[in-house]
Design an enzyme around this catalytic site. Structure first.
Site, short mmCIF file in Angstrom:
data_model
loop_
_atom_site.label_atom_id
_atom_site.label_comp_id
_atom_site.label_asym_id
_atom_site.label_seq_id
_atom_site.Cartn_x
_atom_site.Cartn_y
_atom_site.Cartn_z
N GLY A 1 0.77 -1.23 0.00
CA GLY A 1 0.00 0.00 0.00
C GLY A 1 0.80 1.28 0.00
O GLY A 1 0.21 2.37 0.08
N GLY B 1 2.63 2.38 -2.49
CA GLY B 1 2.69 2.96 -3.82
C GLY B 1 3.80 2.42 -4.69
O GLY B 1 4.27 3.11 -5.60
N LYS B 2 4.21 1.17 -4.47
CA LYS B 2 5.28 0.57 -5.27
C LYS B 2 4.92 0.56 -6.75
O LYS B 2 5.72 0.95 -7.59
CB LYS B 2 5.55 -0.87 -4.80
CG LYS B 2 6.10 -0.98 -3.41
CD LYS B 2 6.44 -2.42 -3.07
CE LYS B 2 5.23 -3.33 -3.12
NZ LYS B 2 4.22 -2.98 -2.11
N THR B 3 3.72 0.09 -7.06
CA THR B 3 3.34 -0.04 -8.47
C THR B 3 3.27 1.32 -9.14
O THR B 3 3.77 1.50 -10.26
CB THR B 3 1.99 -0.76 -8.59
OG1 THR B 3 2.11 -2.08 -8.06
CG2 THR B 3 1.55 -0.85 -10.04
N SER B 4 2.66 2.30 -8.47
CA SER B 4 2.55 3.64 -9.06
C SER B 4 3.93 4.23 -9.34
O SER B 4 4.18 4.78 -10.43
CB SER B 4 1.77 4.57 -8.13
OG SER B 4 0.46 4.11 -7.94
N ASP C 1 4.10 -9.72 -8.60
CA ASP C 1 3.09 -9.77 -7.55
C ASP C 1 1.94 -10.67 -8.00
O ASP C 1 1.35 -10.44 -9.06
CB ASP C 1 2.57 -8.36 -7.27
CG ASP C 1 1.74 -8.25 -6.01
OD1 ASP C 1 1.18 -9.28 -5.58
OD2 ASP C 1 1.63 -7.15 -5.46
N THR D 1 -7.74 1.29 -7.37
CA THR D 1 -7.00 0.04 -7.25
C THR D 1 -7.40 -0.78 -6.02
O THR D 1 -7.66 -1.98 -6.13
CB THR D 1 -5.48 0.31 -7.26
OG1 THR D 1 -5.12 0.87 -8.52
CG2 THR D 1 -4.70 -0.97 -7.05
#
Length: 601
Positions: A24, A26-29, A51, A509
């Site tokens: 949560g 914000g790794k993907t963003s 993931d 998301t």
């Protein structure tokens, strides 16, 4: 902090970058934003998600598969998702295929049984990962490879696997393991070795620790920093996401949010604070789509917050959390599970429910399957009638292995014991041990309340999907299946015994990932009981333009939960004081947006 090195993080990056951190944060963003930024500089970039609950598709706005796909609007950028199930099938075909028609059907069936569990899925996904990491020919057409990893606990297991499996293969003399024949691993050993070299080569790989200015996220980043440094992963940096500075100094809630972040940063461990750092402000919108992703690191004009507009509180915030707890209390005993994407507040919600039930005089066991959870620090102090614990993978593995060895000792000679001990050194043993501990914890719901704060979505689904496969694995190593394991699925499927609460944030998301989780649970015969929309800015109490804008964008996602996804739901507002400790957690349980709620269930 070295400003020259900081500026090089994106302008002159290493070939491989790993984005990792607590769920949560914000790794993907940020991984997507970095990939877009590098592609805009003329580089060919491959963005990969490892993931199991990947949401690259939603952030990039493209349907992805296991093959690189070009991202429209970002020339030079390609992305893919490692599909664990497809990887597992390909792995099984590669390992078992040469034996078909050679070995008897019974032997083939035994091999298929041994390779049907979640451990095989994880190892097969890892196999695909090592091709991208350790085989330069596979990624020869790209200047950079960015890995968007799963939340921290899974990432640590993933990164340790090259060393773990290399050691296991070297020491294994029987040619068999819980994965079946080891030929599928042995043929990959040189690839695993090169993967490990790539991970530990500072000129090749950068580990990007992603955190928010929150104590728990920073503590997790520090733990990851230290553990990976011990593994030899020394080239590390910190991306601090969601840093907030109040624009309206008359907004006391906004100033409290700023102060909370500053306090967390002031207490940051010295070694973490010394890393090269990039700071990303709290954005008033979700960084989704290429255009918005370009703004994250300054590649496009920044978003200009409009003056605050008048907003009414959420029209139908559902049940107050206190009323939902009334319904849970009516069970008399059983299991309450909080589930959802990392970082949505599962731990906080679980602790609030457990403390309130204990305050009402019930005996409650509050536990977690999340290796990155901080239950004890959230609860803060001893509470009458409440027991707080966690499922410790290392401890459970030692105890499980010892129990298997002790039970087998009367039936096996010295050679047989040596073979069994060798088999138990497999990394898969940890998964079985944790699963068995999870089953025992659920069984405690027969005598009182068990509130389980579960791991982020992908790990949870692997755990639940593994139940029947683990029956077979436990039977293989123990002569009888423990009753807790045998009863696990029936207990999880019994709505009078187990109630699953899906926790989400009012953003695209988290809501859509929780919706996918709900579909997965239903396919497993488990019907979620209620949804909890946490940390809402939509109650009209804010004046700061960034927070007002964030709140105004929540409405469609709250409506989606209310109208399409949930039978019961509640909306909990963001609190100026961090909900830590018994008093504030009880306030959370008694105070939601609604004074009087309704239920459609």
């Amino acid at each position: 902090m070295n400003s020259e090195k900081t500026s090089n993080l994106l302008q002159h990056p290493t070939r491989i970058l790993f984005f990792t951190g607590k769920g949560g944060v914000g790794k993907t963003s940020l991984a997507c934003a970095a990939a877009v930024d590098m592609a805009a500089r003329g580089k060919r970039v491959l963005l990969v998600s490892t993931d199991p609950a990947s949401n690259l598709d939603e952030v990039l706005g493209v349907r992805l598969s296991g093959q690189p796909a070009a991202i429209p609007g970002a020339d030079g950028l390609f992305a893919l998702n490692i599909d664990p199930e497809a990887a597992a099938q390909a792995y099984r075909d590669r390992v078992i295929g040469p034996y078909r028609g050679v070995l008897p059907d019974a032997a083939i069936h035994s091999m298929e049984e041994q390779m049907s569990g979640a451990c095989t899925v994880e190892i097969a996904a890892f196999d695909e990962f090592t091709k991208l990491l350790g085989d330069p020919h596979t990624t020869a057409g790209f200047d950079h490879i960015i890995f968007d990893t799963a939340p921290t606990g899974h990432t640590l297991r993933l990164l340790k696997l090259p060393a773990a499996w290399t050691g296991f293969i070297a020491g294994n003399t029987t040619g068999t393991s819980c994965l079946g024949p080891l030929s599928g691993l042995e043929t990959q050993q040189s690839l695993y070795d090169s993967s490990l070299r790539a991970l530990t080569d500072a000129s090749t790989t950068t580990l990007v620790l992603v955190s928010r200015p929150e104590r728990s996220a920073l503590a997790e980043a520090e733990r990851t920093r230290a553990e990976l440094l011990d593994m030899g992963v020394s080239n590390q940096c910190l991306f601090l996401n969601g840093a907030f500075v109040a624009q309206d100094r008359t907004d006391t809630a906004a100033c409290a949010l700023e102060a909370r972040g500053q306090s967390a940063l002031a207490a940051m461990p010295e070694a973490l604070a010394s890393l090269p750092r990039i700071q990303v402000p709290l954005l008033p919108y979700a960084p989704m789509g290429v255009q918005n992703l370009r703004r994250v690191f300054g590649g496009a004009p920044p978003f200009r917050a409009t003056p605050p507009r008048h907003r009414s509180p959420v029209a139908d915030p559902g049940l107050p959390l206190s009323a939902l707890i009334d319904e849970l209390e009516s069970m008399g005993h059983g299991v309450v599970m909080t589930m959802g994407k990392g970082g949505v507040g599962k731990t906080t919600v679980a602790a609030a429910i457990a403390i309130e039930l204990a305050h009402r005089g019930h005996h409650v066991s509050l536990s977690t399957t999340d290796p990155a959870a901080h239950l004890a620090s959230t609860v803060g102090e001893a509470i009458p009638h409440l027991t707080v614990s966690r499922i410790d993978p290392a401890l459970e593995t030692r105890q499980y292995s010892a129990a298997v060895m002790a039970k087998a000792a009367p039936q096996l000679d010295a050679q047989g014991m040596a073979l069994l001990e060798e088999d138990l050194r497999s990394p898969c043993t940890e998964e079985i041990a944790v699963f068995s501990a999870f089953a025992r914890t659920v069984a405690e719901g027969a005598q009182g309340f068990v509130v389980l704060d579960t791991a982020p979505t992908g790990h949870t689904i692997l755990l639940l999907d593994a139940a029947e496969a683990y029956h077979r694995d436990v039977t293989r190593t123990m002569s009888d299946v423990p009753d807790a394991v045998r009863q696990l699925l029936p207990r999880l499927r019994d709505p009078a015994f187990t109630r699953v609460l899906l926790v989400t944030l009012p953003e695209a998301t988290p809501v859509h990932e929780a919706a996918r989780l709900q579909d997965d649970l239903r396919r497993a015969g488990i019907q979620p009981y209620a949804w909890i929309v946490n940390q809402s800015f939509a109650d009209g109490a804010f004046r700061d333009p960034v927070l007002v804008e964030r709140g105004s964008r929540e409405a469609p996602y709250i409506a989606e939960v209310r109208e399409r996804l949930a039978t019961r739901f509640t909306v909990i507002p963001w609190k100026p004081a961090a909900p830590v400790g018994p008093e504030l957690l009880r306030e959370l349980a008694d105070d939601s947006l609604a004074l009087e709620g309704t239920s459609r269930g």
